[in-house]
Write an enzyme that holds these catalytic residues in place. Structure first.
Site, short mmCIF file in Angstrom:
data_model
loop_
_atom_site.label_atom_id
_atom_site.label_comp_id
_atom_site.label_asym_id
_atom_site.label_seq_id
_atom_site.Cartn_x
_atom_site.Cartn_y
_atom_site.Cartn_z
N ASP A 1 0.86 -1.17 0.00
CA ASP A 1 0.00 0.00 0.00
C ASP A 1 0.91 1.23 0.00
OD1 ASP A 1 -2.07 1.77 0.05
OD2 ASP A 1 -3.10 0.86 1.75
C1 BGC Z 1 -4.91 3.42 0.17
C2 BGC Z 1 -4.97 2.50 -1.03
C3 BGC Z 1 -4.80 3.30 -2.29
C4 BGC Z 1 -3.49 4.06 -2.21
C5 BGC Z 1 -3.22 4.93 -3.41
C6 BGC Z 1 -3.68 4.28 0.16
O1 BGC Z 1 -3.74 5.25 1.15
O2 BGC Z 1 -4.96 2.65 1.35
O3 BGC Z 1 -6.18 1.78 -1.05
O4 BGC Z 1 -4.86 2.47 -3.41
O5 BGC Z 1 -3.51 4.92 -1.08
O6 BGC Z 1 -4.08 6.02 -3.40
#
Ligand code: BGC
Length: 844
Positions: free
Chosen positions: A225
């Site tokens: 993530d």
């Molecule tokens: C989220 C993800 C997301 C990523 C990119 C993170 O903060 O948990 O689900 O895909 O950011 O925006």
């Protein structure tokens, strides 16, 4: 003809540094290019729309219903179609990898991201996400199932440690991933931020090596993530292929080479990770076609229809006393309808990375106007205050005032200042509002200042609220009126616009000009989301007291008293239900205003229907006083039309709850163990003490009064008979499955859809196992009076049993089991018994 790329040859052509460079993003969304050898690929969020590169206000995109709404359709075909359309949207944003679906379990109603995730039930979440993935990948776009694993809360999401038994992991939290990974083979998996049983997910050998690549034999790309890579060697060794976003923090070539030299990782491990990245790029045909086209906004009529239909089918009719609904054109002819609350707000999506700059959003008010406006007399009243934060001061807002910058033109002047000298090193004029959530690269390490001359629209008291990430000072005409007194205590809340902000007041005089200066230092020491460090950000909100303190309740009650029907729109906007924050309360915001309004309106009007737009269950203290209740979720850009379709009867409601709706938050199974407790080192610890007894698996064992509405519940405007369940073992000698058959009849006067839901459990329940579990479901749509005999479903034999931790295997003890046909988890319609003659054992 497609040229097959020889991945091994490409790999061998790379230097060690080049291989290492592939193991992290180049920037926020793209992978690294090795010129002349390896092209890059672009990714895009997210689960209900491909929003492209910008966090907010980006290239317009189709906004689909959130996953909790799709889940309420229980419609696998709809999930597939949404997946296909999401793939087209991903292409339109120049991307080939969609960061979706989100499949984590609704463990607790306050979970901030429940809305973008499907259900409390792993079979439902697994089957629907499997269809979304198959739809996405049928068009050559990679789906990225996330967040692996057990990302069920937002509080301290970067650092929280979850203690979860292997059994609960296998049966509940890993199960949606297992189903989707085995059925749909997503090309990518995103790890979760949290720790599971003491180890961060990005370097968790149990999750990544033993389960994902071992037991499930999955061979796709694992990415972290965003900001969720927590180590150099450990994450490489565990199998985290790609650190996101870039540029790298933990995989700088010199650091990885030093780790190899120190024996903490190996060249072979680096090579294996690079191989996965190359294979991923190859599947996405990046070697054949390396171009990343520019982002486009393509608004298609067929996608509009799909969104409207899916959101309409997801809406759940929870209460309909005396058949108050539908409010058909004929029924309301010449009648007065007081439309109250959030009717002029399109609650299309939740907050965070699942939010989308929709092509357009239809509000319930607009949709009702076009559906009923020429028949009934509709009036509107806003009814309650819900805003979480005061709106930023816009350059020109007739209700608030105007701002002129240092260039003498409309808009704020934004300066990036040297922190030591306070000299402006970069200046932008014409900035539209006093709000900066994320500093651009040019602002790294600098102080930010907004300067403008504010001319208020009205005289009198005004409310203000300010937050800065590192610090915040507000001067009005050189007088210091606000000092935050240090860094912001909740960086995540700030980033997602979901902060609690202490308001203060000032008097202003209409037409007079006030020089406002807002300053904020770059933050340091932010844990978890380290990429915010050194990037100053600040906001200042303002609202005249006349609007802030307006008595909306009395106005709405007066309108309702005078009306034949009151339609009240309640819910959460994206600041109240968002990534980065768990819900502040089980009660609708703000401070009881929505609940109080519904009760007050119900006291003067006996025809009240509430339409609630949230991704989660909320308190319904007024439920006995209203005649109708529709749970409308976040229905995407067509949310208003979908609601109007159900309200007017253009669509017969057929949605069913994808979770159990508790009466009080204290009745939720995870209550007391959510979001956890801080240990002596200040780390949030949460124990999943309820084990496998999540959702209806818990409510099946407690007093029925704990539930407002059970899992699987949903009313219709027509009536159905479901019955004649039969079950027979299939799958030859192994006996891996049961074939189920059910007869369904639409006994009413309207076409509609019904959910066939089949659960199973041992005839003599075991203390340590759920009474029953959902094993099969199917949506059946029939015309008025139509019958369908022999609807076929399949249940896996493994789902009769449990995960035996001691043996490390799935076990179905020999004995008698019941398949249960039900209208909801709390209402059996019939059952059949089957005998499992010998214990069944399955590999994990
Ligand atoms: C989220 C993800 C997301 C990523 C990119 C993170 O903060 O948990 O689900 O895909 O950011 O925006």
């Amino acid at each position: 003809m497609a040229v097959k790329t020889d991945i091994e040859a490409v790999l061998q052509s790379l230097t060690l540094e080049e291989k290492i460079s592939l193991l992290a993003g180049a920037n926020f969304w793209e992978t690294v290019e090795v010129p002349g050898k390896v092209p890059s690929v672009k990714t895009s969020d997210g689960p209900n729309g491909a929003r492209g590169a910008d966090f907010s206000g980006g290239t317009p995109a189709a906004c689909f219903p959130a996953a909790s709404c799709v889940a309420a359709t229980f419609d696998t075909a709809a999930a597939y179609k949404v997946g296909e359309a999401l793939a087209d949207e991903t292409h339109s944003k120049g991307a080939r990898c969609l960061l979706a679906p989100t499949v984590c379990i609704h463990r607790h109603p306050l979970g901030g991201r429940n809305f973008e995730s499907f259900s409390e039930d792993p079979l439902l979440a697994g089957k629907l996400s499997s269809q979304v993935i198959q739809g996405v990948q049928s068009k050559g776009v990679a789906a990225t199932i996330k967040h692996f694993a057990a990302n069920e809360q937002e509080t301290d999401r970067f650092t929280v440690n979850e203690t979860v038994s292997e059994r609960a992991l296998r049966e509940i939290y890993l199960r949606p991933f297992e189903i989707a990974i085995k059925e749909a083979k997503p090309w990518a998996v995103m790890t979760a931020y949290n720790h599971v049983n003491g180890t961060h997910c990005d370097s968790n050998d149990f999750l990544l090596k033993q389960v994902l690549r071992g037991d499930w034999a999955w061979d796709g790309l694992v990415m972290s993530d965003w900001g969720g890579t927590n180590s150099t060697a450990a994450a490489i060794n565990s199998g985290l292929d790609l650190e996101m976003p870039g540029p790298t923090r933990l995989r700088k070539p010199e650091d990885v080479i030093a780790a190899i030299k120190a024996g903490k990782t190996s060249e072979a491990a680096v090579e294996e990770r690079a191989r996965r990245v190359l294979k991923f790029l190859d599947i996405l045909k990046v070697f054949e076609d390396p171009e990343t086209p520019p982002e486009q906004a393509i608004d298609k009529p067929e996608v509009r229809s799909l969104i409207r239909e899916t959101a309409g089918h997801g809406a759940v009719l929870l209460k309909n006393d005396h058949g108050i609904l539908p409010l058909s054109k004929d029924k309301v002819k010449g009648k007065k309808i007081a439309v109250l609350g959030l009717a002029k707000t399109a609650l299309a999506h939740g907050g965070g990375s699942a939010s989308v700059n929709a092509h357009y959003k239809i509000t319930p008010w607009d949709a009702l106007q076009s559906a009923l406006g020429d028949s009934a007399e509709l009036s509107f009243s806003p009814a309650f205050h819900t805003q979480r934060l005061l709106s930023p001061i816009a350059k020109d807002d007739p209700a608030v005032g105007s701002v002129t910058g240092l260039d003498g033109k409309p808009g704020w002047t934004m300066e990036w200042r040297n922190v030591k000298t306070n000299e402006a090193e970069d200046t932008t004029h014409g900035v539209s509002e006093s709000n900066l959530l994320l500093a651009p690269d040019k602002g790294v390490g600098k102080m930010v200042a907004f300067v403008g001359d504010f001319t208020p629209a009205e005289s009198g008291v005004h409310y203000l609220g300010c937050t800065g990430l590192g610090s915040a000072l507000v001067h009005i005409d050189e007088e210091l009126v606000f000092d935050q007194g240090g860094p912001c205590k909740d960086a995540m809340g700030f980033l997602f616009g979901a902060l609690k902000e202490d308001e203060f007041t000032r008097d202003f005089e209409a037409g007079k000009t006030y020089r406002i200066c807002i300053e904020s230092n770059p933050p340091s020491g932010i844990k978890g989301l380290e990429l915010l460090n050194d990037r100053a950000a600040v906001r200042l909100g303002l609202q005249p007291a006349s609007a802030h303190d307006r008595d909306l309740t009395s106005e709405a009650v007066a309108a309702a008293r005078d009306a034949d029907y009151a339609l009240i729109f309640t819910g959460h906007d994206p600041k109240w239900e968002t990534e980065g924050q768990d819900q502040a309360s089980f009660h609708l915001p703000r401070a009881g205003s929505q609940d109080a309004l519904v009760a007050a309106v119900a006291a003067v009007n006996s025809n009240v229907v509430v339409v609630n737009s949230t991704g989660v269950a909320v308190a319904l203290p007024w439920l006995e006083q209203v005649s109708g209740l529709v749970q409308a979720w976040f229905g995407g850009q067509e949310c208003g039309n979908a609601i109007a379709d159900v309200i007017t009867g253009a669509v017969t409601p057929e949605g069913n709850l994808p979770f159990s709706w508790p009466r009080q938050i204290e009745d939720a199974p995870a209550h007391g163990n959510f979001p956890g407790e801080y240990d002596a080192q200040g780390q949030l610890q949460v124990e999943y003490k309820e084990g496998v007894f999540v959702g209806y698996r818990h409510y099946d064992r407690v007093d029925a009064s704990k539930l407002r509405f059970p899992f699987g519940f949903g009313l219709s405007y027509t009536t159905f008979d479901v019955g004649n369940l039969s079950a027979s073992r299939t799958g030859g000698g192994g006996g891996d499955a049961f074939a189920l058959s059910v007869d369904v009849a639409n006994t009413g006067n309207l076409a509609g859809g019904v959910l066939v839901q089949v659960y199973a459990g041992p005839v003599t329940p075991r203390e340590d196992c759920p009474v029953k579990q959902l094993v099969a479901f199917q949506k059946v749509r029939l015309g008025a009076g139509e019958k369908k005999a022999g609807v076929q479903l399949t249940a896996s034999a493994r789902d009769l049993g449990y995960f035996d931790e001691g043996r490390g295997k799935w076990v179905v003890p020999k004995g008698k089991y019941r398949f249960i046909l039900a209208r909801s988890a709390a209402e059996e319609v019939g059952s059949v018994e089957v005998e499992v003659a010998e214990e069944l054992v399955y590999a994990p």
